[in-house]
Scaffold this motif. Structure first.
Motif, PDB file in Angstrom:
ATOM      1  N   HIS A  46       0.866  -1.118   0.104  1.00 11.99           N
ATOM      2  CA  HIS A  46       0.052  -0.166   0.072  1.00 11.99           C
ATOM      3  C   HIS A  46       0.693   1.190  -0.098  1.00 11.99           C
ATOM      4  CE1 HIS A  46      -3.749  -2.567   1.111  1.00 11.99           C
ATOM      5  NE2 HIS A  46      -2.696  -3.158   1.899  1.00 11.99           N
ATOM      6  N   ASP A  47       0.436   2.232  -0.746  1.00 15.24           N
ATOM      7  CA  ASP A  47       1.172   3.505  -0.774  1.00 15.24           C
ATOM      8  C   ASP A  47       0.757   4.260   0.609  1.00 15.24           C
ATOM      9  OD1 ASP A  47      -1.223   4.974  -0.972  1.00 15.24           O
ATOM     10  OD2 ASP A  47      -0.753   5.094  -3.213  1.00 15.24           O
ATOM     11  N   GLU A  48       1.643   5.302   0.831  1.00 13.98           N
ATOM     12  CA  GLU A  48       1.357   5.922   2.272  1.00 13.98           C
ATOM     13  C   GLU A  48       0.344   6.255   2.598  1.00 13.98           C
ATOM     14  OE1 GLU A  48       3.453   9.449   4.880  1.00 13.98           O
ATOM     15  OE2 GLU A  48       4.269   9.161   2.804  1.00 13.98           O
ATOM     16  N   ALA A  49      -0.700   6.743   1.508  1.00 12.32           N
ATOM     17  CA  ALA A  49      -1.882   7.469   1.574  1.00 12.32           C
ATOM     18  C   ALA A  49      -2.864   6.455   2.160  1.00 12.32           C
ATOM     19  CB  ALA A  49      -2.530   8.226   0.263  1.00 12.32           C
ATOM     20  N   ASN A  50      -2.640   5.066   1.718  1.00 12.05           N
ATOM     21  CA  ASN A  50      -3.572   3.987   1.855  1.00 12.05           C
ATOM     22  C   ASN A  50      -3.174   3.036   2.968  1.00 12.05           C
ATOM     23  OD1 ASN A  50      -5.539   4.523  -0.163  1.00 12.05           O
ATOM     24  ND2 ASN A  50      -4.076   4.214  -1.453  1.00 12.05           N
ATOM     25  N   PHE A  51      -2.333   3.505   4.012  1.00 11.80           N
ATOM     26  CA  PHE A  51      -1.963   2.488   4.910  1.00 11.80           C
ATOM     27  C   PHE A  51      -1.788   3.604   6.209  1.00 11.80           C
ATOM     28  CE2 PHE A  51       1.723   0.257   7.362  1.00 11.80           C
ATOM     29  CZ  PHE A  51       0.996  -1.076   7.058  1.00 11.80           C
ATOM     30  N   ARG A  52      -2.801   3.294   6.980  1.00 10.44           N
ATOM     31  CA  ARG A  52      -2.965   3.783   8.484  1.00 10.44           C
ATOM     32  C   ARG A  52      -2.807   3.192   9.459  1.00 10.44           C
ATOM     33  NH1 ARG A  52      -7.821   8.125   9.341  1.00 10.44           N
ATOM     34  NH2 ARG A  52      -6.974   9.186   7.503  1.00 10.44           N
TER      35      ARG A  52
END
Length: 125
Positions: A46-52
Motif C-alpha cells: 500500500h502507498d502511504e496514503a492507503n496505509f494507516r
C-alpha cells in the motif's frame, strides 16, 4: 491449512517480502504444526496514503508495520496461538529485521466445512 494475508507499505525489496513469507511459514510449522508445503500467503503493498495505523494499546509503531491476518481452522488452542504470535515476531525480527512493535497479527477462525482448497470440493467437511 492457514491462509495468510500480509499488508505492508509499498517499497520494500523482493528479498524483504520473501523473508516475510519464509519467516511466517517457519513460525506456522514450529507453533501450529502446519504440514510441509502448506504455504498459502499473499502480500499486498500500500502507498502511504492507503496505509494507516496509530499508537493504540501503547505500541509505538513505525512505517515498517506489517499487518498479518491469518484464517485457520477453529481447532487451534489459545496456547498454540500465543506460541505463533511469539515465534512469528521472533523470526520476523531475525529476517527481514522487523521490530516487534511493527508486527500486528490477527487470527480469524473458520469451521473446516467452510473450506474448499480445489476442485470445488469441501475436502475437510
Amino acid at each position: 491449512m492457514p491462509l495468510l494475508h500480509i499488508s505492508l507499505r509499498a517499497g520494500k525489496p523482493e528479498a524483504h517480502r520473501q523473508a516475510i513469507f519464509d519467516s511466517l511459514y517457519r513460525a506456522m510449522r514450529d507453533a501450529l504444526a502446519v504440514p510441509a508445503d502448506d504455504q498459502f500467503m499473499t502480500i499486498t503493498e500500500h502507498d502511504e496514503a492507503n496505509f494507516r495505523y496509530g499508537a493504540a494499546f501503547g505500541v509505538a509503531r513505525s512505517g515498517d508495520l506489517v499487518f498479518i491476518q491469518m484464517t485457520v481452522f477453529n481447532t487451534r488452542t489459545v496456547e498454540q496461538k500465543k506460541a505463533f504470535f511469539r515465534r512469528a515476531t521472533e523470526l520476523l525480527g531475525e529476517s527481514p529485521g522487523i521490530r516487534p512493535e511493527d508486527v500486528f497479527i490477527n487470527i480469524i477462525e473458520s469451521a473446516k466445512e467452510n473450506w474448499s482448497v480445489g476442485h470445488g470440493l469441501a475436502q475437510f467437511a
